[in-house]
Design a protein around this motif. Structure first.
Motif, PDB file in Angstrom:
ATOM      1  N   GLY A  29     -12.005 -21.846   6.034  1.00 54.31           N
ATOM      2  CA  GLY A  29     -12.104 -22.911   5.045  1.00 54.31           C
ATOM      3  C   GLY A  29     -10.851 -23.754   4.921  1.00 54.31           C
ATOM      4  O   GLY A  29      -9.737 -23.247   4.927  1.00 54.31           O
ATOM      5  N   PHE A  30     -11.029 -25.070   4.801  1.00 55.81           N
ATOM      6  CA  PHE A  30      -9.928 -26.023   4.574  1.00 55.81           C
ATOM      7  C   PHE A  30      -8.845 -25.912   5.643  1.00 55.81           C
ATOM      8  O   PHE A  30      -7.657 -25.959   5.340  1.00 55.81           O
ATOM      9  CB  PHE A  30      -9.319 -25.822   3.177  1.00 55.81           C
TER      10      PHE A  30
ATOM     11  N   SER B  77     -14.772 -25.134  10.584  1.00 59.56           N
ATOM     12  CA  SER B  77     -15.784 -25.530   9.615  1.00 59.56           C
ATOM     13  C   SER B  77     -16.628 -24.326   9.231  1.00 59.56           C
ATOM     14  O   SER B  77     -16.463 -23.224   9.769  1.00 59.56           O
ATOM     15  CB  SER B  77     -16.688 -26.617  10.210  1.00 59.56           C
ATOM     16  N   CYS B  78     -17.581 -24.552   8.314  1.00 58.93           N
ATOM     17  CA  CYS B  78     -18.464 -23.464   7.904  1.00 58.93           C
ATOM     18  C   CYS B  78     -19.351 -23.012   9.058  1.00 58.93           C
ATOM     19  O   CYS B  78     -19.783 -21.856   9.102  1.00 58.93           O
ATOM     20  CB  CYS B  78     -19.303 -23.888   6.709  1.00 58.93           C
TER      21      CYS B  78
ATOM     22  N   ASP C  16     -18.381 -22.499  12.059  1.00 61.20           N
ATOM     23  CA  ASP C  16     -17.622 -21.465  12.770  1.00 61.20           C
ATOM     24  C   ASP C  16     -17.736 -20.124  12.046  1.00 61.20           C
ATOM     25  O   ASP C  16     -17.849 -19.070  12.679  1.00 61.20           O
ATOM     26  CB  ASP C  16     -16.150 -21.876  12.885  1.00 61.20           C
ATOM     27  N   ALA C  17     -17.684 -20.161  10.711  1.00 56.98           N
ATOM     28  CA  ALA C  17     -17.810 -18.922   9.935  1.00 56.98           C
ATOM     29  C   ALA C  17     -19.189 -18.305  10.115  1.00 56.98           C
ATOM     30  O   ALA C  17     -19.320 -17.080  10.289  1.00 56.98           O
ATOM     31  CB  ALA C  17     -17.541 -19.214   8.455  1.00 56.98           C
ATOM     32  N   ILE C  18     -20.237 -19.135  10.090  1.00 60.52           N
ATOM     33  CA  ILE C  18     -21.601 -18.633  10.265  1.00 60.52           C
ATOM     34  C   ILE C  18     -21.785 -18.063  11.674  1.00 60.52           C
ATOM     35  O   ILE C  18     -22.410 -17.012  11.858  1.00 60.52           O
ATOM     36  CB  ILE C  18     -22.627 -19.762   9.995  1.00 60.52           C
ATOM     37  N   LYS C  19     -21.213 -18.731  12.663  1.00 58.11           N
ATOM     38  CA  LYS C  19     -21.312 -18.222  14.036  1.00 58.11           C
ATOM     39  C   LYS C  19     -20.574 -16.896  14.172  1.00 58.11           C
ATOM     40  O   LYS C  19     -21.029 -15.985  14.876  1.00 58.11           O
ATOM     41  CB  LYS C  19     -20.726 -19.243  15.013  1.00 58.11           C
ATOM     42  N   ALA C  20     -19.437 -16.750  13.497  1.00 58.38           N
ATOM     43  CA  ALA C  20     -18.691 -15.491  13.528  1.00 58.38           C
ATOM     44  C   ALA C  20     -19.517 -14.358  12.928  1.00 58.38           C
ATOM     45  O   ALA C  20     -19.506 -13.232  13.431  1.00 58.38           O
ATOM     46  CB  ALA C  20     -17.369 -15.645  12.773  1.00 58.38           C
ATOM     47  N   ILE C  21     -20.249 -14.649  11.853  1.00 55.64           N
ATOM     48  CA  ILE C  21     -21.134 -13.649  11.248  1.00 55.64           C
ATOM     49  C   ILE C  21     -22.241 -13.257  12.231  1.00 55.64           C
ATOM     50  O   ILE C  21     -22.535 -12.075  12.421  1.00 55.64           O
ATOM     51  CB  ILE C  21     -21.735 -14.185   9.935  1.00 55.64           C
ATOM     52  N   PHE C  22     -22.839 -14.262  12.865  1.00 58.41           N
ATOM     53  CA  PHE C  22     -23.905 -13.985  13.829  1.00 58.41           C
ATOM     54  C   PHE C  22     -23.410 -13.086  14.965  1.00 58.41           C
ATOM     55  O   PHE C  22     -24.079 -12.110  15.339  1.00 58.41           O
ATOM     56  CB  PHE C  22     -24.441 -15.297  14.400  1.00 58.41           C
TER      57      PHE C  22
ATOM     58  N   ASN D 218     -26.964 -14.899   1.305  1.00 59.02           N
ATOM     59  CA  ASN D 218     -26.662 -16.323   1.430  1.00 59.02           C
ATOM     60  C   ASN D 218     -25.161 -16.512   1.532  1.00 59.02           C
ATOM     61  O   ASN D 218     -24.393 -15.875   0.813  1.00 59.02           O
ATOM     62  CB  ASN D 218     -27.189 -17.104   0.222  1.00 59.02           C
ATOM     63  N   PHE D 219     -24.754 -17.415   2.433  1.00 62.06           N
ATOM     64  CA  PHE D 219     -23.328 -17.689   2.601  1.00 62.06           C
ATOM     65  C   PHE D 219     -23.146 -19.129   3.065  1.00 62.06           C
ATOM     66  O   PHE D 219     -23.731 -19.549   4.071  1.00 62.06           O
ATOM     67  CB  PHE D 219     -22.736 -16.725   3.636  1.00 62.06           C
TER      68      PHE D 219
END
Length: 567
Positions: free
Chosen positions: A145-146, A151-152, A154-160, A329-330
């Motif tokens: 973040g920031f 971006s978000c 990248d965070a969602i892909k990291a979770i996946f 949810n994230f």
């Protein structure tokens, strides 16, 4: 020493890029003395001061929000005067109070934005220029973040990637009033910088908030709305991932046995993925996740923070856990796993990430409100207002499994448009309305379009037109300050938040504005320009298009005859 004297013939952006890259590399190799010397050089640079002023007064999308002085913009002369002011008072700057603006949140509470005056923003931007490369070299790889270049998505892909091959327990957590409660002294100790910057950061944190004609002091928190505030919040939260890894290190088959690791098995550390003050911790062992919750709660106390109970939950990605349904949810996405047969997946499940139901509702409400606001407007005006909203939302969620959601949104929008048409012609039947407002284009019989004589019809975009594309996560600890311009200009051209046309032009221009030759940044406002204006015969084709900063676009149109003057 002035950076302009060292780099003759180079513009401000190139000078800034060269020196921030050197700060980044110096911190990476542990040469703190060199990094401090370069940071001081940046603060003393005329080029850096002008660039900081340009960032807050011309390139920033939020520049028109005024502080307590009511000033929303700076004239050409005022920008030069501000540079002189920064030069004379950079070591003894007196910050003015902040202006509070309430922003409603979805839970019914309000978030208070605290807006500094334009002069303070310029100094904050200058200090951020010196600090950000240093901390980009220090920040943990799963902090998204920031941060520039992250971006978000990248965070969602990291979770996946973390749960794709094995279902896991999840701590889905949020930090209560993170920006408002950060302990000032703990933050300054962690910042660990030289006195000039330390004094300025402390003075800004203690600047206070103006309410009417009274100034109320601030004893904690880093105010939301400042240029440097997101960076300071990330610095305050830096170390969470390291703390988890230190408690639960990776262990091989031969490693010693512990309460969480059985000898003869391989143990992987819990994965902490953070976006600003929202984070998740993922691991296959529920006791490890529970212990991580305790560790993070203790760690946050040192910064004056705590977890928000109402937004902190333990769940599982595939199965029910106690009373919690599977998934979570994230950042506006819903992450959930579904059981499938062995012929569909070796793991026995599939990971499905979709737009969250809350974000779907917000989008539909926005589309519906636009349609309601155009009850008496021409069909072409309604289409022109809907298309950017549909395109932007669909593009944002094009990296996850959104096809079914897109079809649902299109169906709901069709029902709303049919009611819009019926309201305008309440005595006409459905067949007449369909013939008037819906056309057959490209084999599709139900395109909401407005016919124009001698021209192509203006047609409404559908959500389903947007292709689902695979998103590639940012490489490990990569940063725009690492000097790999080829990698970063290529990533800019593939980002899901930009249209295909913008992406193509960004890649063609290698991430630079062709007017001022400055590299584009995430906070910049970009616009598409016709090199040869359309009113002078220019065509709407790629070889006649370019991406410019908004203010560069304004300058260019005053010079090339694009502006039509009426007498």
């Amino acid at each position: 020493m002035n950076l302009g004297k060292l780099y003759r013939g180079r513009n401000s952006a190139e000078i800034f890029s060269a020196f921030t890259h050197r700060v980044f590399k110096a911190v990476q190799v542990g040469d703190e003395r060199k990094a401090r010397s370069l940071q001081k050089l940046i603060l003393k640079s005329t080029s850096a001061r002008f660039l900081a002023i340009r960032l807050v007064s011309q390139l920033n999308a939020g520049k028109k929000t005024a502080g307590i002085d009511g000033k929303k913009s700076l004239s050409f002369e005022e920008r030069f005067n501000l540079e002189e002011l920064l030069k004379m008072n950079s070591g003894n700057w007196k910050h003015q109070g902040l202006r509070e603006i309430p922003i409603p949140k979805k839970d019914g509470t309000t978030r208070m934005l605290k807006i500094p005056v334009m002069n303070d923003r310029a100094l904050q931007a200058l200090i951020k220029m010196a600090l950000e490369p240093e901390w980009e070299a220090r920040f943990e790889p799963n902090s998204y973040g920031f941060r520039p270049g992250r971006s978000c998505h990248d965070a969602i892909k990291a979770i996946f990637l973390s749960i794709a091959k094995k279902s896991k327990y999840v701590l889905d957590a949020d930090i209560a009033k993170c920006f408002d409660r950060i302990d000032h002294e703990a933050l300054l100790i962690k910042l660990n910088t030289f006195p000039t910057i330390r004094r300025q950061v402390r003075a800004w944190l203690k600047a206070g908030v103006m309410d009417g004609k009274q100034l109320f002091p601030t004893s904690e928190g880093t105010p939301q709305g400042g240029v440097i505030s997101p960076l300071l919040a990330n610095i305050a939260l830096h170390g969470m991932e390291e703390r988890i890894d230190k408690t639960f290190p990776e262990m091989s088959y031969t490693s010693r046995e512990t309460w969480y690791h059985k000898k003869g098995t391989k143990f992987r550390s819990p994965r902490l993925i953070r976006y600003a003050d929202d984070f998740v911790i993922l691991h296959e062992d529920i006791t490890v996740v529970q212990r991580c919750t305790e560790i993070i709660s203790e760690w946050l106390k040192d910064m004056g923070l705590e977890l928000k109970p109402s937004k902190t939950r333990l769940t599982h990605t595939l199965n029910e856990y106690e009373t919690e349904k599977p998934g979570f949810n994230f950042l506006g996405f819903n992450v959930k796993q579904w059981k499938v047969g062995k012929y569909h997946s070796k793991q026995g499940f599939k990971t499905i990430i979709t737009p969250s139901s809350y974000k779907q509702k917000i989008h539909y409400d926005r589309v519906a409100s636009i349609i309601d606001d155009h009850k008496a407007a021409p069909q072409s005006a309604l289409i022109s207002n809907l298309n950017p909203v549909i395109t932007g939302w669909s593009k944002f969620y094009s990296t996850v499994v959104s096809s079914v959601v897109y079809s649902t949104q299109d169906h709901l929008m069709y029902l709303k448009l049919r009611a819009w048409a019926k309201r305008r012609h309440n005595k006409k039947n459905g067949k007449w309305l369909a013939k008037k407002y819906w056309q057959t284009i490209g084999g599709n019989n139900w395109v909401f379009a407005n016919k124009q004589k001698g021209k192509n019809p203006i047609q409404l975009r559908s959500h389903a037109e947007t292709s689902i594309v695979l998103y590639v996560k940012v490489n490990g600890e990569a940063s725009p300050y690492d000097g790999n311009l080829i990698y970063w200009s290529s990533r800019m051209g593939k980002h899901p938040e930009v249209t295909k046309r913008v992406a193509t032009l960004l890649k063609k221009q290698k991430g630079k504005c062709t007017h001022c030759q400055m590299y584009f940044r995430e906070s910049d406002v970009l616009e598409i320009d016709h090199i040869t204006p359309k009113n002078l015969g220019g065509k709407d084709e790629y070889k006649n298009l370019q991406i410019l900063h908004r203010h560069c676009h304004d300058e260019k149109t005053t010079e090339d005859g694009s502006v039509v003057k009426y007498t």
